[in-house]
Design an enzyme around this catalytic site. Structure first.
Site, short mmCIF file in Angstrom:
data_model
loop_
_atom_site.label_atom_id
_atom_site.label_comp_id
_atom_site.label_asym_id
_atom_site.label_seq_id
_atom_site.Cartn_x
_atom_site.Cartn_y
_atom_site.Cartn_z
N CYS A 394 71.54 16.78 57.46
CA CYS A 394 70.79 16.76 56.20
C CYS A 394 71.02 18.06 55.42
O CYS A 394 72.11 18.25 54.89
CB CYS A 394 69.32 16.46 56.45
SG CYS A 394 68.57 15.65 55.03
N HIS A 521 69.31 11.54 59.45
CA HIS A 521 68.79 12.23 60.64
C HIS A 521 69.06 11.41 61.90
O HIS A 521 68.21 10.61 62.30
CB HIS A 521 67.29 12.46 60.50
CG HIS A 521 66.92 13.44 59.46
ND1 HIS A 521 66.64 14.76 59.75
CD2 HIS A 521 66.81 13.32 58.13
CE1 HIS A 521 66.35 15.40 58.63
NE2 HIS A 521 66.45 14.55 57.63
N GLU A 523 68.88 12.31 64.85
CA GLU A 523 67.97 12.68 65.94
C GLU A 523 66.77 11.74 66.06
O GLU A 523 66.17 11.65 67.13
CB GLU A 523 67.52 14.14 65.78
CG GLU A 523 66.56 14.44 64.64
CD GLU A 523 67.24 14.72 63.30
OE1 GLU A 523 68.40 14.28 63.11
OE2 GLU A 523 66.61 15.35 62.42
N1 GLN Z 1 66.08 19.80 51.26
C1 GLN Z 1 67.13 18.83 51.31
C2 GLN Z 1 66.83 17.62 50.45
O1 GLN Z 1 65.71 17.38 50.06
C3 GLN Z 1 67.41 18.43 52.75
C4 GLN Z 1 66.28 17.75 53.42
C5 GLN Z 1 66.42 17.69 54.92
O2 GLN Z 1 67.16 18.46 55.51
N2 GLN Z 1 65.67 16.82 55.56
O3 GLN Z 1 67.72 16.87 50.15
#
Ligand code: GLN
Length: 548
Positions: A394, A521, A523
């Site tokens: 992410c 994600h 995970e």
């Molecule tokens: N801050 C970033 C976004 O909003 C990544 C978010 C994250 O890592 N879950 O896109």
């Protein structure tokens, strides 16, 4: 008092309800006990779901700082939930949903909305019965979705807390309505007093008394302890707490949370539950795969060192699902994954070699906000240049895109508009659809979305030749497609796309042994039964790097 919900249809179903309450102190591991019960019942072929009732007033943990509440776990349907739901999924291998996590905030919001709509027909709206009816409705809602054999409900907090009283009251009422279709498992602490050289049962007695004051008699008492409970101690707890000695279950401190289902099996916790709910218990649970996993986890052939770069590294629970995914992937590779954490605020180009030089793999973690971004970028540059296996999740992927833009493509101002609205090179930018939504809570791209993998990339092999996958998301920003061609030509290419919205989901760096960034994600989807393929492959690459 007439209920406001058609509760009678639920009561006739044969679903059994298991409530898990906690006494004496927090952090005894109610989530792990609930998950272990689920695992044992699933291993006996029952269909099971687990939910958590959280007594706080936030609608969900989505807006909570990780310092407050650890990781926020995201379900398939995009709910931002308590991290215990992650344990539920990792143990039982059954996905959870929005309905599996209910907070006081949700309960009150729903009751107040109904009140405003006039649904209470002029009644005075009160904690009992209106709030408790809403709680009961939520508890039973899951039975509407599927014919579960068991619904396990973990009540957050500790008995005696003012804020959990309505939940305990709902349990009291349900127990009366459900009769033998319901059991209450109470988890308490039996401390060892070194000075006296004894285990002490008094806190357990008191916490059961507190539960009794609310009209709830526990059926089973699970005692968290650092020493084995003697028969004498078990009998004493049984006598003072109105349960049979076989219903006093020892939960001794374990080497790993994954030992707990086996320990609970040895203590017959599952049998006690089945007997009390009059469910068949003639067959043994099938724990062969679980035991195999425990064995490989505890007998690794080697060790790999993975650096986890993030800004919440000092917090034990902030990257819970990532840590657990590494345990699953380690066992699947027969190696122990040693995770070293690095605070991204303290990393820069001048110290990365010294700090990250001995690692076999580098993972840059998800996150929000600008703090620590430059350190993440420095770590990625080092991993890219030194050809150390790299995994960006992410925000970790977004930083990899920024790093490549700045240091390879010469876009010196490359940034995400999350951190610099006026950057000349917005390589990461907000999605059009998100721009329209203002405010913070629940405005993100959340939950499961499809992703198509490029068949000419090793990513396909990693996902075992699947072309279409789904993964869970939690973000607002995206790879800016205006830059796609220049990135592709220079060797950073999209190898997973959301075709419907034309969004980059996975990037790969060609000519590097293992360098992937994912906008989702992974995970959240790794379980003991199904370790996530990306983590498995990353650990394998780290092992190869270590073996060189
Ligand atoms: N801050 C970033 C976004 O909003 C990544 C978010 C994250 O890592 N879950 O896109």
């Amino acid at each position: 008092m007439q209920g406001h919900f058609p509760s009678i249809i639920f009561i006739m179903s044969k679903t059994k309800y298991i409530f898990v309450t906690g006494g004496v102190t927090s952090s005894l591991g109610k989530g792990i006990i609930s998950s272990s019960i689920a695992k044992l019942l699933v291993a006996r072929g029952f269909s099971v779901t687990i939910q958590k009732l959280d007594p706080y007033i936030n609608i969900d943990p989505g807006t909570l700082n990780p310092y407050e509440h650890g990781e926020c776990f995201v379900t398939e349907d995009g709910a931002e939930t308590d991290l215990d739901l992650g344990h539920y999924e990792r143990f039982s291998n059954v996905p959870t949903s929005q309905a599996n996590n209910v907070t006081t905030g949700v309960i009150y919001q729903s009751v107040i909305t109904k009140e405003r709509k006039g649904e209470y027909l002029g009644e005075t709206v009160q904690v009992i019965p209106h709030i408790t009816d809403e709680i009961k409705y939520r508890i039973k809602l899951l039975a509407n979705r599927k014919d579960y054999d068991f619904i396990i409900t973990e009540i957050g907090g500790t008995v005696g807390d003012i804020e959990s009283l309505p939940f305990i009251e709902a349990v009291r009422q349900l127990r009366w309505e459900l009769g033998r279709d319901c059991v209450v498992v109470h988890l308490t602490l039996v401390p060892y007093l070194a000075a006296a050289g004894e285990l002490k049962t008094k806190p357990t007695q008191h916490s059961v008394k507190t539960l009794l004051e609310s009209g709830v008699q526990p059926d089973i008492i699970v005692c968290r302890t650092e020493r084995h409970l003697s028969e004498g101690i078990r009998n004493k707890i049984a006598l003072f707490c109105n349960v049979s000695p076989t219903s006093v279950i020892e939960s001794i401190d374990a080497e790993s949370i994954y030992d707990v289902p086996i320990l609970m099996r040895e203590e017959n916790l599952d049998i006690e539950i089945l007997k009390k709910t009059k469910m068949p218990c003639d067959q043994e649970p099938d724990l062969v795969d679980w035991e195999q996993f425990l064995y490989t986890m505890k007998h690794p052939s080697s060790e790999v060192n993975i650096g986890l770069v993030g800004k919440y590294v000092e917090l034990k629970d902030a990257y819970k699902s990532i840590n657990e995914s590494f345990i699953h992937a380690g066992a699947s590779n027969g190696v122990r994954v040693k995770i070293q954490t690095f605070h991204s605020e303290f990393l820069d180009d001048s110290n990365v070699a010294e700090k990250l030089g001995r690692l076999d793999g580098i993972l840059v973690a998800p996150g929000f906000g600008e703090r620590g971004i430059e350190g993440k970028i420095a770590a990625i540059r080092y991993a890219r240049e030194q050809k150390i296996p790299f995994f960006g999740i992410c925000l970790g992927m977004q930083c990899a895109v920024i790093e490549f833009g700045r240091n390879v493509l010469g876009l010196t101002g490359a940034h995400s508009t999350e951190f610099n609205k006026l950057t000349p090179n917005p390589v990461i930018d907000m999605m059009e659809m998100q721009k329209k939504i203002s405010g913070l809570g629940g405005t993100m791209r959340l939950g499961s979305y499809p992703c198509k993998l490029m068949s000419d990339s090793p990513i396909c092999e990693i996902y075992r030749q699947q072309e279409n996958i789904t993964e869970r998301h939690r973000h607002r920003y995206e790879f800016n497609n205006e830059y796609l061609e220049v990135y592709r030509k220079a060797g950073m290419r999209p190898v997973g796309m959301n075709e419907k919205d034309n969004l980059v989901e996975i990037i790969e760096l060609t000519g590097h042994p293992w360098f992937f960034g994912v906008q989702f994600h992974p995970e959240y989807k790794s379980t003991v039964a199904r370790p996530h393929p990306l983590f498995v492959s990353f650990v394998k690459a780290a092992k190869e790097y270590a073996d060189r």
